[in-house]
Design a protein around this motif. Structure first.
Motif, PDB file in Angstrom:
ATOM      1  N   PRO A  87      44.894  47.721  41.572  1.00  0.00           N
ATOM      2  CA  PRO A  87      46.251  47.271  41.900  1.00  0.00           C
ATOM      3  C   PRO A  87      46.477  45.822  41.463  1.00  0.00           C
ATOM      4  O   PRO A  87      45.570  44.991  41.540  1.00  0.00           O
ATOM      5  N   TRP A  88      47.699  45.516  41.031  1.00  0.00           N
ATOM      6  CA  TRP A  88      47.983  44.203  40.459  1.00  0.00           C
ATOM      7  C   TRP A  88      47.668  43.064  41.420  1.00  0.00           C
ATOM      8  O   TRP A  88      47.171  42.013  41.021  1.00  0.00           O
ATOM      9  N   LEU A  89      47.931  43.274  42.701  1.00  0.00           N
ATOM     10  CA  LEU A  89      47.678  42.211  43.672  1.00  0.00           C
ATOM     11  C   LEU A  89      46.171  41.936  43.819  1.00  0.00           C
ATOM     12  O   LEU A  89      45.753  40.791  43.949  1.00  0.00           O
ATOM     13  N   THR A  90      45.375  42.991  43.750  1.00  0.00           N
ATOM     14  CA  THR A  90      43.923  42.832  43.792  1.00  0.00           C
ATOM     15  C   THR A  90      43.447  42.032  42.589  1.00  0.00           C
ATOM     16  O   THR A  90      42.645  41.096  42.727  1.00  0.00           O
ATOM     17  N   VAL A  91      43.929  42.381  41.413  1.00  0.00           N
ATOM     18  CA  VAL A  91      43.547  41.668  40.187  1.00  0.00           C
ATOM     19  C   VAL A  91      43.975  40.203  40.276  1.00  0.00           C
ATOM     20  O   VAL A  91      43.198  39.303  39.965  1.00  0.00           O
ATOM     21  N   HIS A  92      45.188  39.970  40.735  1.00  0.00           N
ATOM     22  CA  HIS A  92      45.689  38.595  40.844  1.00  0.00           C
ATOM     23  C   HIS A  92      44.834  37.761  41.807  1.00  0.00           C
ATOM     24  O   HIS A  92      44.407  36.654  41.471  1.00  0.00           O
ATOM     25  N   LYS A  93      44.571  38.312  42.996  1.00  0.00           N
ATOM     26  CA  LYS A  93      43.796  37.567  43.997  1.00  0.00           C
ATOM     27  C   LYS A  93      42.384  37.271  43.499  1.00  0.00           C
ATOM     28  O   LYS A  93      41.883  36.159  43.666  1.00  0.00           O
TER      29      LYS A  93
ATOM     30  N   HIS B 143      35.228  48.386  45.361  1.00  0.00           N
ATOM     31  CA  HIS B 143      35.613  48.853  44.031  1.00  0.00           C
ATOM     32  C   HIS B 143      36.924  49.611  44.090  1.00  0.00           C
ATOM     33  O   HIS B 143      37.145  50.411  44.978  1.00  0.00           O
ATOM     34  N   GLY B 144      37.772  49.362  43.122  1.00  0.00           N
ATOM     35  CA  GLY B 144      39.054  50.042  43.021  1.00  0.00           C
ATOM     36  C   GLY B 144      38.921  51.307  42.188  1.00  0.00           C
ATOM     37  O   GLY B 144      37.907  51.981  42.216  1.00  0.00           O
ATOM     38  N   LYS B 145      39.936  51.579  41.405  1.00  0.00           N
ATOM     39  CA  LYS B 145      39.951  52.769  40.571  1.00  0.00           C
ATOM     40  C   LYS B 145      38.782  52.760  39.597  1.00  0.00           C
ATOM     41  O   LYS B 145      38.485  51.747  38.990  1.00  0.00           O
ATOM     42  N   ARG B 146      38.138  53.905  39.459  1.00  0.00           N
ATOM     43  CA  ARG B 146      37.052  54.094  38.498  1.00  0.00           C
ATOM     44  C   ARG B 146      35.920  53.083  38.678  1.00  0.00           C
ATOM     45  O   ARG B 146      35.284  52.691  37.726  1.00  0.00           O
ATOM     46  N   GLY B 147      35.679  52.628  39.886  1.00  0.00           N
ATOM     47  CA  GLY B 147      34.590  51.702  40.135  1.00  0.00           C
ATOM     48  C   GLY B 147      34.861  50.299  39.653  1.00  0.00           C
ATOM     49  O   GLY B 147      33.970  49.481  39.571  1.00  0.00           O
ATOM     50  N   ASP B 148      36.109  49.990  39.324  1.00  0.00           N
ATOM     51  CA  ASP B 148      36.476  48.691  38.771  1.00  0.00           C
ATOM     52  C   ASP B 148      36.782  47.706  39.885  1.00  0.00           C
ATOM     53  O   ASP B 148      37.736  47.876  40.616  1.00  0.00           O
ATOM     54  N   PRO B 149      35.982  46.645  40.037  1.00  0.00           N
ATOM     55  CA  PRO B 149      36.257  45.658  41.078  1.00  0.00           C
ATOM     56  C   PRO B 149      37.310  44.639  40.660  1.00  0.00           C
ATOM     57  O   PRO B 149      37.448  43.598  41.277  1.00  0.00           O
ATOM     58  N   GLY B 150      38.056  44.907  39.614  1.00  0.00           N
ATOM     59  CA  GLY B 150      39.087  43.988  39.161  1.00  0.00           C
ATOM     60  C   GLY B 150      38.755  43.303  37.852  1.00  0.00           C
ATOM     61  O   GLY B 150      39.608  42.682  37.242  1.00  0.00           O
ATOM     62  N   VAL B 151      37.507  43.415  37.405  1.00  0.00           N
ATOM     63  CA  VAL B 151      37.079  42.726  36.189  1.00  0.00           C
ATOM     64  C   VAL B 151      37.884  43.191  34.974  1.00  0.00           C
ATOM     65  O   VAL B 151      38.365  42.370  34.191  1.00  0.00           O
ATOM     66  N   ASN B 152      38.046  44.496  34.815  1.00  0.00           N
ATOM     67  CA  ASN B 152      38.764  45.007  33.649  1.00  0.00           C
ATOM     68  C   ASN B 152      40.220  44.543  33.643  1.00  0.00           C
ATOM     69  O   ASN B 152      40.771  44.231  32.589  1.00  0.00           O
ATOM     70  N   GLY B 153      40.833  44.499  34.803  1.00  0.00           N
ATOM     71  CA  GLY B 153      42.206  44.013  34.889  1.00  0.00           C
ATOM     72  C   GLY B 153      42.316  42.545  34.521  1.00  0.00           C
ATOM     73  O   GLY B 153      43.249  42.122  33.849  1.00  0.00           O
ATOM     74  N   ILE B 154      41.341  41.752  34.956  1.00  0.00           N
ATOM     75  CA  ILE B 154      41.331  40.324  34.625  1.00  0.00           C
ATOM     76  C   ILE B 154      41.144  40.139  33.128  1.00  0.00           C
ATOM     77  O   ILE B 154      41.844  39.348  32.491  1.00  0.00           O
ATOM     78  N   ILE B 155      40.203  40.881  32.548  1.00  0.00           N
ATOM     79  CA  ILE B 155      39.965  40.771  31.104  1.00  0.00           C
ATOM     80  C   ILE B 155      41.198  41.203  30.326  1.00  0.00           C
ATOM     81  O   ILE B 155      41.586  40.553  29.353  1.00  0.00           O
ATOM     82  N   HIS B 156      41.838  42.282  30.757  1.00  0.00           N
ATOM     83  CA  HIS B 156      43.072  42.722  30.089  1.00  0.00           C
ATOM     84  C   HIS B 156      44.141  41.635  30.188  1.00  0.00           C
ATOM     85  O   HIS B 156      44.822  41.332  29.213  1.00  0.00           O
ATOM     86  N   ARG B 157      44.246  41.049  31.353  1.00  0.00           N
ATOM     87  CA  ARG B 157      45.235  39.995  31.561  1.00  0.00           C
ATOM     88  C   ARG B 157      44.955  38.789  30.672  1.00  0.00           C
ATOM     89  O   ARG B 157      45.862  38.215  30.073  1.00  0.00           O
ATOM     90  N   LEU B 158      43.686  38.392  30.565  1.00  0.00           N
ATOM     91  CA  LEU B 158      43.321  37.259  29.731  1.00  0.00           C
ATOM     92  C   LEU B 158      43.556  37.539  28.247  1.00  0.00           C
ATOM     93  O   LEU B 158      44.012  36.674  27.501  1.00  0.00           O
TER      94      LEU B 158
END
Length: 91
Positions: free
Chosen positions: A52-58, A22-37
């Protein structure tokens, strides 16, 4: 909820985000992906509140290739549909 998911070869059977750190605030990247979509922003332009952007991208690329993202979004859509019909199951 701040759970630590076990890591290992059999993590695919434990759910869509199992085995992920889990990254910041327990976010495994899902919130970043949803924001991106939803916003169409590039990964490098993600606000700092996301992983981090690279984590979200990968993760976005990996989950898209393996069908995990589609299953995750379908589960959210199904839960939303049930909630509208008054059949929601809250855990």
């Amino acid at each position: 909820m701040n759970e630590t998911y076990p890591r290992g070869a059999d993590t695919a059977s434990r759910g869509p985000i199992s085995g992920e750190r889990h990254g910041k605030r327990g976010d495994p990247g899902v919130n970043g992906i949803i924001h991106r979509l939803s916003s169409g922003c590039q990964c490098r332009k993600l606000p700092e509140r996301f992983s981090p952007w690279l984590t979200v991208h990968k993760r976005h690329m990996l989950w898209s290739a393996h069908g995990t993202l589609e299953r995750l979004l379908q589960a959210v859509a199904d839960a939303s549909s049930k909630a509208r019909r008054g059949q929601a199951e809250f855990v």
